[in-house]
Design a protein around this motif. Sequence first.
Motif, mmCIF file in Angstrom:
data_model
loop_
_atom_site.group_PDB
_atom_site.id
_atom_site.type_symbol
_atom_site.label_atom_id
_atom_site.label_comp_id
_atom_site.label_asym_id
_atom_site.label_seq_id
_atom_site.Cartn_x
_atom_site.Cartn_y
_atom_site.Cartn_z
ATOM 1 N N ALA A 129 -8.273 -4.126 5.333
ATOM 2 C CA ALA A 129 -7.509 -4.690 6.450
ATOM 3 C C ALA A 129 -6.693 -5.904 6.010
ATOM 4 O O ALA A 129 -5.526 -6.061 6.403
ATOM 5 N N ALA A 130 -7.287 -6.764 5.202
ATOM 6 C CA ALA A 130 -6.570 -7.962 4.750
ATOM 7 C C ALA A 130 -5.390 -7.587 3.850
ATOM 8 O O ALA A 130 -4.323 -8.187 3.941
ATOM 9 N N ASN A 131 -5.560 -6.591 2.994
ATOM 10 C CA ASN A 131 -4.453 -6.145 2.141
ATOM 11 C C ASN A 131 -3.314 -5.575 2.975
ATOM 12 O O ASN A 131 -2.144 -5.845 2.706
ATOM 13 N N ARG A 132 -3.647 -4.775 3.970
ATOM 14 C CA ARG A 132 -2.602 -4.214 4.839
ATOM 15 C C ARG A 132 -1.860 -5.326 5.581
ATOM 16 O O ARG A 132 -0.631 -5.302 5.693
ATOM 17 N N GLU A 133 -2.597 -6.315 6.058
ATOM 18 C CA GLU A 133 -1.990 -7.439 6.769
ATOM 19 C C GLU A 133 -1.134 -8.281 5.814
ATOM 20 O O GLU A 133 -0.059 -8.751 6.188
ATOM 21 N N LEU A 134 -1.595 -8.445 4.582
ATOM 22 C CA LEU A 134 -0.832 -9.182 3.572
ATOM 23 C C LEU A 134 0.496 -8.489 3.284
ATOM 24 O O LEU A 134 1.551 -9.134 3.260
ATOM 25 N N VAL A 135 0.457 -7.186 3.096
ATOM 26 C CA VAL A 135 1.686 -6.424 2.835
ATOM 27 C C VAL A 135 2.637 -6.530 4.028
ATOM 28 O O VAL A 135 3.840 -6.760 3.862
ATOM 29 N N LYS A 136 2.096 -6.412 5.224
ATOM 30 C CA LYS A 136 2.907 -6.523 6.445
ATOM 31 C C LYS A 136 3.550 -7.914 6.533
ATOM 32 O O LYS A 136 4.740 -8.038 6.843
ATOM 33 N N PHE A 137 2.777 -8.962 6.235
ATOM 34 C CA PHE A 137 3.280 -10.337 6.286
ATOM 35 C C PHE A 137 4.381 -10.561 5.247
ATOM 36 O O PHE A 137 5.424 -11.141 5.547
ATOM 37 N N LEU A 138 4.157 -10.097 4.014
ATOM 38 C CA LEU A 138 5.173 -10.256 2.968
ATOM 39 C C LEU A 138 6.445 -9.476 3.309
ATOM 40 O O LEU A 138 7.558 -9.981 3.122
ATOM 41 N N ALA A 139 6.274 -8.265 3.812
ATOM 42 C CA ALA A 139 7.429 -7.439 4.176
ATOM 43 C C ALA A 139 8.265 -8.124 5.259
ATOM 44 O O ALA A 139 9.495 -8.181 5.167
ATOM 45 N N LYS A 140 7.596 -8.658 6.259
ATOM 46 C CA LYS A 140 8.306 -9.329 7.355
ATOM 47 C C LYS A 140 8.942 -10.631 6.870
ATOM 48 O O LYS A 140 10.088 -10.923 7.210
ATOM 49 N N SER A 141 8.227 -11.402 6.076
ATOM 50 C CA SER A 141 8.723 -12.697 5.607
ATOM 51 C C SER A 141 9.946 -12.560 4.714
ATOM 52 O O SER A 141 10.866 -13.375 4.777
ATOM 53 N N PHE A 142 9.952 -11.543 3.846
ATOM 54 C CA PHE A 142 11.022 -11.387 2.875
ATOM 55 C C PHE A 142 11.993 -10.255 3.199
ATOM 56 O O PHE A 142 12.865 -9.945 2.392
ATOM 57 N N LYS A 143 11.818 -9.621 4.360
ATOM 58 C CA LYS A 143 12.703 -8.526 4.780
ATOM 59 C C LYS A 143 12.757 -7.425 3.715
ATOM 60 O O LYS A 143 13.819 -7.044 3.231
ATOM 61 N N ILE A 144 11.558 -6.952 3.355
ATOM 62 C CA ILE A 144 11.384 -5.906 2.346
ATOM 63 C C ILE A 144 10.601 -4.771 2.990
ATOM 64 O O ILE A 144 9.640 -5.036 3.713
ATOM 65 N N PRO A 145 10.954 -3.520 2.737
ATOM 66 C CA PRO A 145 10.137 -2.415 3.246
ATOM 67 C C PRO A 145 8.718 -2.485 2.667
ATOM 68 O O PRO A 145 8.537 -2.801 1.486
ATOM 69 N N LYS A 146 7.723 -2.209 3.490
ATOM 70 C CA LYS A 146 6.328 -2.246 3.038
ATOM 71 C C LYS A 146 6.107 -1.320 1.849
ATOM 72 O O LYS A 146 5.317 -1.617 0.960
ATOM 73 N N SER A 147 6.825 -0.213 1.816
ATOM 74 C CA SER A 147 6.659 0.758 0.731
ATOM 75 C C SER A 147 7.127 0.223 -0.624
ATOM 76 O O SER A 147 6.788 0.769 -1.662
ATOM 77 N N GLU A 148 7.892 -0.880 -0.631
ATOM 78 C CA GLU A 148 8.402 -1.471 -1.874
ATOM 79 C C GLU A 148 7.439 -2.488 -2.480
ATOM 80 O O GLU A 148 7.665 -2.993 -3.570
ATOM 81 N N ILE A 149 6.370 -2.826 -1.768
ATOM 82 C CA ILE A 149 5.413 -3.834 -2.230
ATOM 83 C C ILE A 149 4.258 -3.134 -2.923
ATOM 84 O O ILE A 149 3.634 -2.247 -2.360
ATOM 85 N N ARG A 150 3.986 -3.531 -4.179
ATOM 86 C CA ARG A 150 2.970 -2.862 -4.996
ATOM 87 C C ARG A 150 1.912 -3.851 -5.475
ATOM 88 O O ARG A 150 2.236 -4.943 -5.927
ATOM 89 N N PHE A 151 0.652 -3.432 -5.401
ATOM 90 C CA PHE A 151 -0.441 -4.206 -5.985
ATOM 91 C C PHE A 151 -0.518 -3.855 -7.469
ATOM 92 O O PHE A 151 -0.655 -2.690 -7.821
#
Length: 94
Positions: free
Chosen positions: A46-68
């Motif tokens: 849950a925290a990872n999903r929320e982190l990706v969502k937060f980064l995507a919203k903050s930087f205007k990046i699609p969630k699918s572009e964020i990789r661990f």
Amino acid sequence: MWYDRKEEGYVDLAISARPNSSKNAFAGIYDDTLKICIKAPAVEGAANRELVKFLAKSFKIPKSEIRFLSGETGKRKRIRLPLNEKVEEFINGK
């Protein structure tokens, strides 16, 4: 260094995630990592999903572009995102 620019137009971030926080927020740079507070608990991703969502919203990046790259199950993570104008401004402190 808490970030590493890649020639391919990406940036890798060293992140220290703090789950169960009162709100999602950037908390600053500590020990060469970007500390990010996350509302979600560290349960079943849950925290990872929320982190990706937060980064995507903050930087205007699609969630699918964020990789661990590492640390999916720990508090210290390495994440790769596309280097866009918002990310560049954040890195440069503007």
